[in-house]
Scaffold this motif. Structure first.
Motif, PDB file in Angstrom:
ATOM      1  N   GLY A   1      47.028  51.897  46.464  1.00  0.00           N
ATOM      2  CA  GLY A   1      48.357  51.395  46.799  1.00  0.00           C
ATOM      3  C   GLY A   1      49.113  50.882  45.592  1.00  0.00           C
ATOM      4  O   GLY A   1      50.011  50.054  45.719  1.00  0.00           O
ATOM      5  N   LEU A   2      48.745  51.367  44.393  1.00  0.00           N
ATOM      6  CA  LEU A   2      49.426  50.914  43.170  1.00  0.00           C
ATOM      7  C   LEU A   2      50.458  51.944  42.749  1.00  0.00           C
ATOM      8  O   LEU A   2      50.126  53.095  42.501  1.00  0.00           O
ATOM      9  N   MET A   3      51.717  51.521  42.685  1.00  0.00           N
ATOM     10  CA  MET A   3      52.759  52.404  42.159  1.00  0.00           C
ATOM     11  C   MET A   3      52.770  52.214  40.653  1.00  0.00           C
ATOM     12  O   MET A   3      53.222  51.190  40.162  1.00  0.00           O
ATOM     13  N   VAL A   4      52.274  53.207  39.903  1.00  0.00           N
ATOM     14  CA  VAL A   4      52.228  53.025  38.449  1.00  0.00           C
ATOM     15  C   VAL A   4      52.913  54.184  37.730  1.00  0.00           C
ATOM     16  O   VAL A   4      53.041  55.275  38.275  1.00  0.00           O
ATOM     17  N   THR A   5      53.356  53.891  36.528  1.00  0.00           N
ATOM     18  CA  THR A   5      53.957  54.932  35.701  1.00  0.00           C
ATOM     19  C   THR A   5      52.979  55.272  34.578  1.00  0.00           C
ATOM     20  O   THR A   5      52.009  54.556  34.359  1.00  0.00           O
ATOM     21  N   ILE A   6      53.274  56.356  33.854  1.00  0.00           N
ATOM     22  CA  ILE A   6      52.303  56.853  32.876  1.00  0.00           C
ATOM     23  C   ILE A   6      52.111  55.901  31.699  1.00  0.00           C
ATOM     24  O   ILE A   6      51.043  55.853  31.093  1.00  0.00           O
ATOM     25  N   ASN A   7      53.132  55.111  31.386  1.00  0.00           N
ATOM     26  CA  ASN A   7      52.979  54.217  30.221  1.00  0.00           C
ATOM     27  C   ASN A   7      52.746  52.765  30.628  1.00  0.00           C
ATOM     28  O   ASN A   7      52.957  51.849  29.871  1.00  0.00           O
ATOM     29  N   GLN A   8      52.285  52.589  31.841  1.00  0.00           N
ATOM     30  CA  GLN A   8      52.035  51.222  32.317  1.00  0.00           C
ATOM     31  C   GLN A   8      50.603  50.803  32.012  1.00  0.00           C
ATOM     32  O   GLN A   8      49.683  51.600  32.108  1.00  0.00           O
ATOM     33  N   ARG A   9      50.454  49.560  31.647  1.00  0.00           N
ATOM     34  CA  ARG A   9      49.115  49.045  31.395  1.00  0.00           C
ATOM     35  C   ARG A   9      48.493  48.558  32.694  1.00  0.00           C
ATOM     36  O   ARG A   9      49.143  47.872  33.469  1.00  0.00           O
ATOM     37  N   LEU A  10      47.247  48.906  32.909  1.00  0.00           N
ATOM     38  CA  LEU A  10      46.533  48.375  34.067  1.00  0.00           C
ATOM     39  C   LEU A  10      45.604  47.279  33.568  1.00  0.00           C
ATOM     40  O   LEU A  10      45.165  47.318  32.424  1.00  0.00           O
ATOM     41  N   ASP A  11      45.312  46.328  34.424  1.00  0.00           N
ATOM     42  CA  ASP A  11      44.346  45.338  33.972  1.00  0.00           C
ATOM     43  C   ASP A  11      42.938  45.829  34.298  1.00  0.00           C
ATOM     44  O   ASP A  11      42.747  46.857  34.946  1.00  0.00           O
ATOM     45  N   PHE A  12      41.961  45.095  33.799  1.00  0.00           N
ATOM     46  CA  PHE A  12      40.592  45.586  33.872  1.00  0.00           C
ATOM     47  C   PHE A  12      40.138  45.831  35.311  1.00  0.00           C
ATOM     48  O   PHE A  12      39.510  46.847  35.611  1.00  0.00           O
ATOM     49  N   ASP A  13      40.490  44.917  36.214  1.00  0.00           N
ATOM     50  CA  ASP A  13      40.076  45.056  37.617  1.00  0.00           C
ATOM     51  C   ASP A  13      40.611  46.352  38.223  1.00  0.00           C
ATOM     52  O   ASP A  13      39.924  47.039  38.979  1.00  0.00           O
ATOM     53  N   GLN A  14      41.859  46.673  37.892  1.00  0.00           N
ATOM     54  CA  GLN A  14      42.463  47.896  38.423  1.00  0.00           C
ATOM     55  C   GLN A  14      41.797  49.139  37.843  1.00  0.00           C
ATOM     56  O   GLN A  14      41.527  50.103  38.563  1.00  0.00           O
ATOM     57  N   ILE A  15      41.516  49.094  36.550  1.00  0.00           N
ATOM     58  CA  ILE A  15      40.859  50.226  35.894  1.00  0.00           C
ATOM     59  C   ILE A  15      39.486  50.463  36.522  1.00  0.00           C
ATOM     60  O   ILE A  15      39.075  51.591  36.788  1.00  0.00           O
ATOM     61  N   GLU A  16      38.802  49.361  36.778  1.00  0.00           N
ATOM     62  CA  GLU A  16      37.470  49.435  37.364  1.00  0.00           C
ATOM     63  C   GLU A  16      37.514  50.167  38.715  1.00  0.00           C
ATOM     64  O   GLU A  16      36.732  51.081  38.974  1.00  0.00           O
ATOM     65  N   LEU A  17      38.465  49.765  39.564  1.00  0.00           N
ATOM     66  CA  LEU A  17      38.590  50.378  40.891  1.00  0.00           C
ATOM     67  C   LEU A  17      38.968  51.853  40.787  1.00  0.00           C
ATOM     68  O   LEU A  17      38.422  52.711  41.481  1.00  0.00           O
ATOM     69  N   LEU A  18      39.896  52.128  39.894  1.00  0.00           N
ATOM     70  CA  LEU A  18      40.401  53.484  39.741  1.00  0.00           C
ATOM     71  C   LEU A  18      39.298  54.414  39.230  1.00  0.00           C
ATOM     72  O   LEU A  18      39.105  55.517  39.754  1.00  0.00           O
ATOM     73  N   LEU A  19      38.559  53.967  38.232  1.00  0.00           N
ATOM     74  CA  LEU A  19      37.497  54.801  37.674  1.00  0.00           C
ATOM     75  C   LEU A  19      36.404  55.051  38.703  1.00  0.00           C
ATOM     76  O   LEU A  19      35.797  56.122  38.737  1.00  0.00           O
ATOM     77  N   ASP A  20      36.199  54.053  39.537  1.00  0.00           N
ATOM     78  CA  ASP A  20      35.204  54.176  40.588  1.00  0.00           C
ATOM     79  C   ASP A  20      35.514  55.372  41.486  1.00  0.00           C
ATOM     80  O   ASP A  20      34.623  56.087  41.929  1.00  0.00           O
ATOM     81  N   GLU A  21      36.788  55.607  41.733  1.00  0.00           N
ATOM     82  CA  GLU A  21      37.222  56.750  42.553  1.00  0.00           C
ATOM     83  C   GLU A  21      36.786  58.074  41.938  1.00  0.00           C
ATOM     84  O   GLU A  21      36.646  59.081  42.618  1.00  0.00           O
ATOM     85  N   PHE A  22      36.629  58.075  40.625  1.00  0.00           N
ATOM     86  CA  PHE A  22      36.272  59.318  39.934  1.00  0.00           C
ATOM     87  C   PHE A  22      34.802  59.321  39.503  1.00  0.00           C
ATOM     88  O   PHE A  22      34.384  60.148  38.704  1.00  0.00           O
ATOM     89  N   GLY A  23      34.053  58.364  40.020  1.00  0.00           N
ATOM     90  CA  GLY A  23      32.628  58.316  39.730  1.00  0.00           C
ATOM     91  C   GLY A  23      32.286  57.799  38.341  1.00  0.00           C
ATOM     92  O   GLY A  23      31.213  58.086  37.809  1.00  0.00           O
ATOM     93  N   PHE A  24      33.198  57.044  37.733  1.00  0.00           N
ATOM     94  CA  PHE A  24      32.901  56.439  36.442  1.00  0.00           C
ATOM     95  C   PHE A  24      32.806  54.929  36.573  1.00  0.00           C
ATOM     96  O   PHE A  24      33.442  54.335  37.450  1.00  0.00           O
ATOM     97  N   GLU A  25      32.028  54.355  35.694  1.00  0.00           N
ATOM     98  CA  GLU A  25      31.928  52.907  35.708  1.00  0.00           C
ATOM     99  C   GLU A  25      32.661  52.342  34.489  1.00  0.00           C
ATOM    100  O   GLU A  25      32.429  52.795  33.365  1.00  0.00           O
ATOM    101  N   ALA A  26      33.548  51.394  34.732  1.00  0.00           N
ATOM    102  CA  ALA A  26      34.261  50.762  33.617  1.00  0.00           C
ATOM    103  C   ALA A  26      33.392  49.651  33.046  1.00  0.00           C
ATOM    104  O   ALA A  26      32.847  48.839  33.792  1.00  0.00           O
ATOM    105  N   VAL A  27      33.245  49.641  31.752  1.00  0.00           N
ATOM    106  CA  VAL A  27      32.485  48.575  31.107  1.00  0.00           C
ATOM    107  C   VAL A  27      33.394  47.913  30.088  1.00  0.00           C
ATOM    108  O   VAL A  27      34.006  48.583  29.267  1.00  0.00           O
TER     109      VAL A  27
END
Ligand code: GTP
Ligand code: MG
Length: 361
Positions: A20-46
């Motif tokens: 449910g995040l409306m983001v643009t290509i040059n927007q910065r995500l914070d770590f929590d968001q990156i973690e969730l997003l990567l999880d969708e693609f089977g990656f773990e954010a460290v």
């Protein structure tokens, strides 16, 4: 997108569809968001461990008896046009309590104001959520209190809600500045009721969130606002040990034609002195001079004091940590960090080449 070999628009799509995040290509995500997003693609954010960052802990934890009350560090957030810059400008240019003008004229990323009774507040003058999020994403959480500016003629708007959730995620208490109360169509009561819908229960409604009705333009209610910020910080019992080697965070930095690399650093613990050797981001150096927000030279800076430092051989990044330590250790850590950075760039580059090759097949 580059690192996990997924097209950027697919990441953007997934951010919207799954998070449910409306983001643009040059927007910065914070770590929590990156973690969730990567999880969708089977990656773990460290979270990347910065080489040498453990030095801070290595420098012995502070003894209870050495801790002293320190000033709060405050960030201003709020919806577009609600008056963030006006509020910061008013505080920057005015001796708030005496109501006199003639303060800091230059822009630097942070400044502090002295208040009666020997107290002070450090302001991060980087309004907007992007800076706050970017610093947090880098693990630099320096804000103690968020001033949430809400215009009384416009009330709660999308970025007000966003600011509330940023502050909440960071566990930072909010003090509400109901701004523009000088306008004829100002409705402070509506602001307070609307905030209620978003879980912000003001004192007027029996909650514990403090607020002040202000006009940043006219300077109304500003001393009350700052008093509330101090009250809120008293509750937090903010403390630091001024008698130890300095630790700080870079708020902003640039290359000055005359002075060379200049970094605005907020000292978070200990005391930074001219002559100290430091490691700061990828650089090490000796503090050649320090300037306060009025461009006056200072010899030392204690906890929650912002200073501009001169003497680094390069420009560090916002959010980078500064630690005072012996010259040889600092040089060694800086060298290793530069090597790791070079290696990381090489890795990304070689991956890029591989991708190009694949697309040709
Ligand atoms: P962005 O940085 O664009 O998000 O805006 P901002 O939140 O920094 O708002 P800014 O301080 O630029 O103020 C926006 C407009 O509101 C300006 O025209 C200000 O002069 C006006 N304004 C700010 N505070 C007050 C106030 O207390 N009263 C009145 N009447 N106008 C105000
Ligand atoms: Mg602004």
């Amino acid at each position: 997108a580059e690192l996990i070999d997924v097209p950027a628009n697919q990441l953007i799509g997934s951010a919207f569809k799954n998070l449910g995040l409306m983001v643009t290509i040059n927007q910065r995500l914070d770590f929590d968001q990156i973690e969730l997003l990567l999880d969708e693609f089977g990656f773990e954010a460290v979270r990347e461990e910065e080489y040498g960052a453990d030095m801070e802990e290595a420098v012995e934890a502070d003894l209870e008896a050495d801790l002293q009350t320190r000033p709060p560090v405050v960030t201003v957030m709020g919806h577009v046009d609600h008056g963030k810059t006006s509020l910061l400008d008013y505080i920057r240019k005015t001796n708030v309590i005496a109501g006199e003008s003639g303060g800091i004229t230059q822009h630097i990323g942070a400044y502090h104001v002295e208040l009666p009774g020997g107290r002070s507040i450090a302001f991060l003058d980087t309004p907007g959520h992007a800076a706050f999020t970017a610093m947090r994403a880098r693990g630099a959480e320096v804000t103690d209190v968020v001033i949430l500016v809400v215009a009384a003629d416009d009330s709660v708007m999308p970025q007000t809600i966003e600011a509330i959730s940023h502050a909440r995620n960071a566990g930072v208490p909010i003090v509400v500045a109901v701004n523009k109360v000088d306008l004829p169509d100002a409705n402070p009561m509506k602001v307070k009721q609307d905030l209620l819908q978003h879980g912000i229960v003001l004192e007027d409604f029996g909650g514990d969130v403090m607020s002040a009705d202000v006009s940043a333009k006219r300077g109304l209610g500003m001393d009350e606002l700052l008093e509330k910020v101090l009250l809120q910080s008293d509750i937090l019992e903010l403390r630091a040990n001024p008698d130890r080697e300095a630790v700080g965070t870079v708020i902003e930095a640039q290359l000055d034609v005359g002075k060379g690399p200049v970094a605005t650093v907020l000292v978070t613990n200990g005391t930074l002195r001219v002559g100290d050797h430091v490691v700061c981001g990828m650089y090490s150096g000796r503090i050649r001079a320090m300037l306060d927000e009025r461009n006056r030279p200072v010899a030392k800076a204690g906890p929650a004091t912002p200073v501009q430092i001169l003497g680094l051989p390069g420009v560090p990044g916002a959010g980078d940590q500064l630690i005072a330590m012996p010259a040889d250790r600092a040089a060694e850590i800086a060298q290793t960090r530069q090597r790791l950075e070079r290696e990381k760039r090489m890795r990304i580059k070689s991956r890029g080449v591989k991708l190009t090759d694949l697309s040709k097949m």
